[in-house]
Scaffold this active site. Structure first.
Site, short mmCIF file in Angstrom:
data_model
loop_
_atom_site.label_atom_id
_atom_site.label_comp_id
_atom_site.label_asym_id
_atom_site.label_seq_id
_atom_site.Cartn_x
_atom_site.Cartn_y
_atom_site.Cartn_z
N CYS A 1 -2.02 4.59 -0.54
CA CYS A 1 -3.37 4.73 -1.12
C CYS A 1 -4.40 4.12 -0.17
O CYS A 1 -4.08 3.24 0.61
CB CYS A 1 -3.48 3.99 -2.44
SG CYS A 1 -2.41 4.61 -3.72
N THR A 2 -5.63 4.62 -0.28
CA THR A 2 -6.76 4.03 0.44
C THR A 2 -7.92 3.91 -0.55
O THR A 2 -8.25 4.91 -1.20
CB THR A 2 -7.19 4.92 1.62
OG1 THR A 2 -6.09 5.08 2.52
CG2 THR A 2 -8.37 4.29 2.37
N THR A 177 -5.74 -0.49 2.10
CA THR A 177 -4.68 0.50 1.99
C THR A 177 -3.54 -0.16 1.20
O THR A 177 -3.69 -0.36 -0.01
CB THR A 177 -4.20 1.00 3.38
OG1 THR A 177 -3.79 -0.12 4.17
CG2 THR A 177 -5.33 1.75 4.09
N ASN A 178 -2.45 -0.54 1.87
CA ASN A 178 -1.36 -1.16 1.10
C ASN A 178 -0.78 -2.38 1.82
O ASN A 178 0.41 -2.68 1.68
CB ASN A 178 -0.23 -0.13 0.86
CG ASN A 178 -0.71 1.04 0.04
OD1 ASN A 178 -1.04 2.10 0.58
ND2 ASN A 178 -0.83 0.86 -1.28
N ARG A 191 -2.96 3.38 8.23
CA ARG A 191 -4.07 4.22 7.79
C ARG A 191 -5.37 3.43 7.78
O ARG A 191 -6.46 3.99 7.73
CB ARG A 191 -3.76 4.74 6.37
CG ARG A 191 -2.71 5.83 6.33
CD ARG A 191 -2.17 6.07 4.94
NE ARG A 191 -1.22 5.03 4.56
CZ ARG A 191 -1.41 4.19 3.56
NH1 ARG A 191 -2.51 4.21 2.84
NH2 ARG A 191 -0.49 3.25 3.27
#
Lengths: 253, 122
Positions: A1-2, A177-178, A191
């Site tokens: 995810c972002t 992000t993560n 990312r």
């Protein structure tokens, strides 16, 4: 995810996210897609939660899933959450819960409660940083005034960090992000840097729903796991959700 | 950064309003009335999304069988998890029961879907 919260030069806050899910849960060789990501896309819905015929909050989520991962309380706050990996993970919390140790909150039920009941950015920030959780998480929170944007990094028991906007120091967006923002991301899953490169190239002067959507449409920020993109503006009372595809060539994550 | 063209690309522009191959469509809107009893709130959404929800759950079960070579885990979900739904904080317990009722899916599987975040961190 972002997820990203950004403030434009007029002090308006924008909040947007790509929801990426389905890693390692089955790869469709023929279509070169992740099976779960493809099965989740028809379940994506925007929901307007009302009480006494008035909107309490709006969200983008998956039909059948009563917790919240993306939402906006009109005029007050915006909230998204990203997955955080930790050895002290949710499976320990779940085991404790099953064995009757039930102090911890289920992550997505907490975000739903915050969207339903919090009356301010500060109240939401307190709830998200202090509530004991069953699983680690990143909460990305936007408010309705200049400077009200932060990434809350949570372990199950405590708040490890709150990373806030600081316009005076040129920090006009926070992007998660993560990975913990003070550590480098996994090199094979970076990312963050491509996303930040695009945000920096956009500049605060030109940030808008359109240019944030551009950043979230740039590979590998957009990847095979991306199910939907949601953009939110609390001042314009706008939440827009879009189903995504990432045709080859595209990063698997 | 991760720079693996053509799998990664330079910053895009002009992608909004969304269109083209990376845009599959707008997300549809629904209303949930919080004045309704929790078990009724999701009926409309679930009756529209019953088929894709069932397909997604079936995939998770197929994957579980494929990985663990047994149906025991699924039996455990179907027989043990329902007893724990009542331990979830309100209104989530009743909302999950309403979703299971409307979709016809086993209650344990709907609960598993709703706690998947915690489970998936494994």
């Amino acid at each position: 995810c972002t997820s990203v919260v950004a403030e434009d030069t007029s002090g308006k806050l924008l909040h947007a996210r790509n929801l990426d899910f389905g890693l390692f849960l089955g790869w469709d060789v023929k279509n070169s897609t992740w099976m779960i990501s493809e099965l989740l896309k028809p379940l994506v819905v925007n929901v307007n939660f009302q009480r006494n015929n008035k909107t309490v909050f709006v969200s983008t989520g998956f039909a059948g899933y009563v917790g919240m991962l993306t939402g906006m309380k009109p005029g007050i706050l915006t909230l998204t959450m990203n997955e955080r990996f930790s050895l002290d993970g949710g499976y320990i919390g779940v085991l404790e819960w099953i064995l009757g140790i039930r102090q911890g909150a289920w992550m997505s039920f907490l975000t739903r409660s915050v969207l339903e009941n919090a009356t301010s950015y500060e109240e939401a920030k307190t709830l998200l940083s202090k509530t004991v959780l069953l699983a680690p998480a990143y909460f990305i929170l936007g408010g309705n005034q200049s400077g009200e944007g932060c990434v809350i990094t949570r372990s199950r028991q405590s708040c490890l960090d709150i990373w806030e906007l600081d316009i005076q120091k040129g920090k006009w967006y926070v992007l998660e992000t993560n990975y913990d923002h003070w550590k480098p991301p996994l090199p094979i899953d970076n990312r963050r840097d491509p996303a930040m490169k695009c945000m920096n190239r956009t500049t605060q002067k030109n940030i808008s729903i359109a240019t944030i959507y551009d950043m979230l449409s740039t590979k590998p920020v957009l990847n095979k796991l991306t199910t939907y993109t949601t953009v939110m503006s609390v001042s314009e009372n706008k939440l827009e959700g879009y189903l995504r595809d990432c045709p080859d060539p595209c990063m698997p994550w | 950064a991760q720079d693996v063209p053509p799998y990664t690309e330079d910053c895009r522009s002009g992608t909004y309003p969304p269109s083209g191959p990376t845009y599959r469509g707008d997300v549809s809107w629904y209303t949930v009335n919080l004045d309704q009893p929790p078990s009724d709130r999701w009926r409309k959404i679930i009756s529209d999304k019953k088929q894709p929800l069932t397909a997604m759950m079936q995939h998770i079960k197929d994957l579980t069988k494929y990985i663990f070579h047994t149906e025991k885990l699924i039996d455990l979900v179907d027989t043990k998890l329902p007893g724990l739904v009542g331990k979830l904080p309100p209104p989530f317990d009743e909302e999950i029961k309403g979703i299971a009722d409307e979709s016809g899916l086993p209650l344990g599987e709907v609960m598993l879907f709703n706690i998947f975040y915690e489970i998936f961190t494994v």
